[in-house]
Design an enzyme around this catalytic site. Structure first.
Site, PDB file in Angstrom:
ATOM      1  CB  SER A  97      -0.871   0.025   1.250  1.00 49.25           C
ATOM      2  OG  SER A  97      -0.076   0.377   2.381  1.00 49.25           O
ATOM      3  CG  ASP A  98       1.524   5.914  -1.214  1.00 40.94           C
ATOM      4  OD1 ASP A  98       2.455   5.956  -0.373  1.00 40.94           O
ATOM      5  OD2 ASP A  98       1.381   6.793  -2.081  1.00 40.94           O
ATOM      6  CD1 TRP A  99       5.116   5.091   4.898  1.00 44.70           C
ATOM      7  CD2 TRP A  99       4.880   3.850   3.062  1.00 44.70           C
ATOM      8  NE1 TRP A  99       6.134   4.155   4.873  1.00 44.70           N
ATOM      9  CE2 TRP A  99       6.015   3.384   3.768  1.00 44.70           C
ATOM     10  CE3 TRP A  99       4.528   3.192   1.879  1.00 44.70           C
ATOM     11  CZ2 TRP A  99       6.803   2.327   3.331  1.00 44.70           C
ATOM     12  CZ3 TRP A  99       5.322   2.133   1.443  1.00 44.70           C
ATOM     13  CH2 TRP A  99       6.434   1.721   2.166  1.00 44.70           C
TER      14      TRP A  99
END
Ligand code: BGC
Length: 720
Positions: free
Chosen positions: A227-229
């Site tokens: 996932s993106d952060w």
């Protein structure tokens, strides 16, 4: 191995493993031999944060070589160079014990306003894909994993955590996916990072079509989706959709939610096991450290990359390269305090920084001026202007493309007194060159060039090398001219991609809109001539000669024309070729089949002749040819519900149907056949029309032949 490891883990351990451990690492499970690995930003240098961490570029990080960010290095159009930069990045990762580097970003520059355009390569998916693949190839050759980001349709920063990109499938397939698809299918990056935004209503992190059907099943992605952060809204839904690893982690309650969902049957345990397998495989890459990387050599490589990324846009009266012995005025703060990268998660602490002023002063008679009124006293003025750091960053978009007012005033003041003014630009996102363009004798687009950008600019200005950068992004006259102008950045919850595939030069060339400098443009200190352009469906070949009196590099650019309704020109291949003065080379540019295809529920080729042209840019075409193409799509079965046009286009029914209709005297109006005029009507309805005298019986026979029923019937009889 995966099955053995998974079998030895408890449900709770498995759930913990698919959630990160802190900002930059994964969970370790020692009894199962699973190591924790370190993940770091990226992309154009390492941002290893020893103390705690953040993803906004706020905290300190260990010094690392800052190579030119993507917006800069894309202008090199040099895949070999980018691969070498990737190797250097991989070496620095290993020296720092980093297993995965978070990059490259191959999102398309849909609008010049996107605050993060400095981190992306181009408005063109073919170029982005080739450059991104080279980057990944280099990094992964060192045993370090790359993270291809941000998948997908993350083309703005405004509302990036929630906005829904409303974009049709054809546009996704033809414009926003191809760079990802190319990198995944050719390089198998260790990870793909899904984006924050939603696509047509669904968060990328929770989209099974995006992450499983397309990425994994169609493209064969074998790595882990990260996932993106902070992009995960619902961890169970995201895991089910294909987000293998949530970062950072652990986020409150998420591991428990996964375990509960499996226990209650709401989440299929096989989905969790598959994600665990992929995280375990990722962890198995390990963090093995190597001796320190050769940072001096990397600085030299950063300079080489910066030189090749510099684009010479204008050069009147041969003001460049600077002649020996000239008295040179230098103006503009960027000459001594360079801005060489963007702000946000990709911000690197450089190992050192070259300034243009120092680099020039080592070699020439230069004076830094605070006062523009004094530029007149010198032979030439070098004026460094651009966007200050606060004007563009991850996290927000720009609202205009102009230089700041004080910079515009400085340009006006200097050019008013010094006709031999060279403007050197520093900017991540594209800036307007109006209204001052014509007043500058030369314009050098330096983008953001990394830590060695200052000495690179000096080398180009002094003529150590001939500039060879080409624009990877169009420079428009006005923001209003840009294709997404009316739709960007949306209404707060959605952004409509109304311009479809007509982004960048695809738009300008198709509608014939003038731009200041087209995609692919860039001058050199030497000249190149082209001869004997030859084309097949697989490759274009041409002889390039350096006709000037100094060495230089040319980017051979091949574009193909689209069928009706598609962009009139798309980049289909390119090769950068280095030639000594007088030297020639026969250059072959491969043309992958995909460049002739369009998306129509599947990849298809419009049969017929298609233009294949050679361009000095997307706009200036210098040789043209064509290839004859056949459709690759199986011919669809005809029914009485098929449109009349399908019957007319069909190889069996088309000729028969037209002859039949002609014999029966189907009327025509103004030369156009009535059949063509009712092309979109289902055949069933046409048959009911008064005056249409075609017996359904005749059509039934035709149908049987067209759909191969006769042949299949005979085959069945023979099989009995
Ligand atoms: C960015 C990513 C980055 C991550 C970690 C996010 O905000 O969108 O590109 O890799 O943070 O810093």
């Amino acid at each position: 191995m995966g099955a053995v490891v998974v079998g030895s883990l408890t449900l709770e351990e498995k759930a913990a493993l698919v959630c990160g451990s802190g900002f930059w690492s994964t969970v370790a499970i020692p009894h199962a031999g699973i190591e924790s690995i370190v993940i770091s930003d990226g992309p154009h240098g390492l941002r290893v944060q020893p103390e705690g961490g953040d993803h906004l570029g706020l905290g300190e990080s260990v010094p690392a070589t800052c190579f030119p960010p993507a917006a800069g290095i894309a202008s090199s159009w040099n895949t070999d160079l980018i691969e070498r930069v990737g190797i250097a990045l991989g070496e620095e990762c290993r020296a720092q014990g980093v297993a995965v580097l978070l990059g490259p970003g191959v999102n398309i520059k849909r609008s010049p306003l996107c605050g993060r355009n400095f981190e992306y390569f181009s408005e063109d998916p073919f170029l982005s894909g080739r450059l991104g693949a080279a980057w990944v190839r280099g990094i992964q050759s060192q045993g370090v994993g790359a993270s291809l980001k941000h998948f997908a349709a993350n083309n703005q920063e405004t509302d990036r955590m929630t906005v829904s990109a409303e974009v049709d499938e054809r546009t996704l397939r033809e414009l926003y996916f191809p760079a990802f698809e190319h990198v995944v299918t050719t390089e198998q990056p260790a990870t793909v990072m899904c984006s924050y935004n939603r696509i047509n209503g669904t968060f990328a992190a929770e989209d099974p079509w995006l992450l499983t059907a397309v990425l994994r099943e169609e493209w064969g992605f074998a790595g882990a989706v990260v996932s993106d952060w902070g992009a995960v809204d619902d961890r169970v839904a995201s895991l089910s959709a294909g987000t293998d690893l949530e970062m950072p982690g652990p986020q409150h309650g998420n591991a428990t939610a996964i375990a509960d969902a499996v226990a209650s049957g709401a989440l299929d345990v096989e989905k969790l096991d598959a994600a665990v397998d992929r995280v375990v495989a990722l962890s198995a890459r390990g963090n093995a450290s190597l001796p320190a990387a050769d940072l001096d050599a990397h600085h030299d490589l950063a300079r080489e990359a910066a030189i090749e990324s510099t684009v010479l846009l204008r050069n009147e009266s041969g003001v460049l390269p600077l002649a020996p012995g000239q008295r040179i005025a230098v103006l503009g703060e960027f000459a001594r305090s360079p801005r060489f990268q963007g702000a946000g998660s990709s911000q690197v602490s450089p190992t050192r920084v070259d300034t243009a002023l120092d680099s020039l002063a080592d070699r020439a008679d230069v004076t830094f001026l605070d006062d523009p009124a004094r530029a007149a006293d010198f032979d030439v003025a070098l004026l460094f202007v651009g966007l200050p750091e606060g004007d563009e960053s991850e996290g927000f978009d720009r609202t205009h493309i102009d230089l700041p007012a004080d910079q515009l005033a400085l340009v006006a003041a200097v050019t008013a007194v010094q006709p031999r003014t060279v403007v050197i630009l520093t900017n991540g996102g594209v800036v307007s060159l109006e209204p001052w363009h014509d007043s500058a004798a030369a314009i050098v687009e330096g983008w953001l060039l990394g830590q060695a950008g200052g000495s690179a600019i000096a080398a180009v200005l002094l003529g150590d090398v001939s500039p060879s950068g080409r624009l990877a992004e169009t420079i428009p006259f006005r923001l209003q001219d840009t294709p997404a102008f009316l739709n960007f950045p949306g209404d707060g919850s959605t952004v409509r991609y109304g311009e479809g595939v007509f982004v960048g030069y695809r738009y300008y060339e198709t509608i014939g809109r003038d731009v200041r400098y087209p995609f692919g443009f860039g001058l050199s200190y030497t000249e190149f001539a082209y001869e004997e352009f030859a084309v097949t469906a697989d490759a274009a070949t041409v002889t390039v000669t350096n006709t000037g009196d100094r060495a230089g590099a040319e980017v051979v650019q091949v574009y193909v024309g689209g069928p009706a309704g598609r962009p009139v020109r798309t980049l289909a291949g390119f090769t950068k070729v280095f030639l000594e003065a007088g030297e020639s080379a026969r250059v072959t540019v491969p043309l992958p089949r995909r460049v002739f295809e369009h998306w129509d529920g599947g990849w298809d080729v419009e049969p017929g002749d298609r233009a294949v042209v050679l361009g000095r840019s997307a706009h200036e075409i210098i040789a043209a040819s064509s290839v004859a193409l056949e459709s690759t799509r199986p011919i669809a079965e005809l029914t009485f519900e098929s449109a009349v046009s399908d019957w007319l286009d069909h190889p069996v029914t088309g000729p028969v149907f037209r002859t039949l209709a002609r014999r029966q005297g189907t009327p025509t109006e103004g030369g156009a056949s009535v059949l063509d005029m009712v092309g979109s009507m289902p055949m069933r309805r046409l048959l009911r029309f008064p005056g249409v005298d075609i017996a359904p019986r005749q059509l039934l026979v035709l149908l049987a032949v067209a759909n191969n029923r006769v042949v299949r019937g005979i085959a069945r009889v023979l099989q009995r």
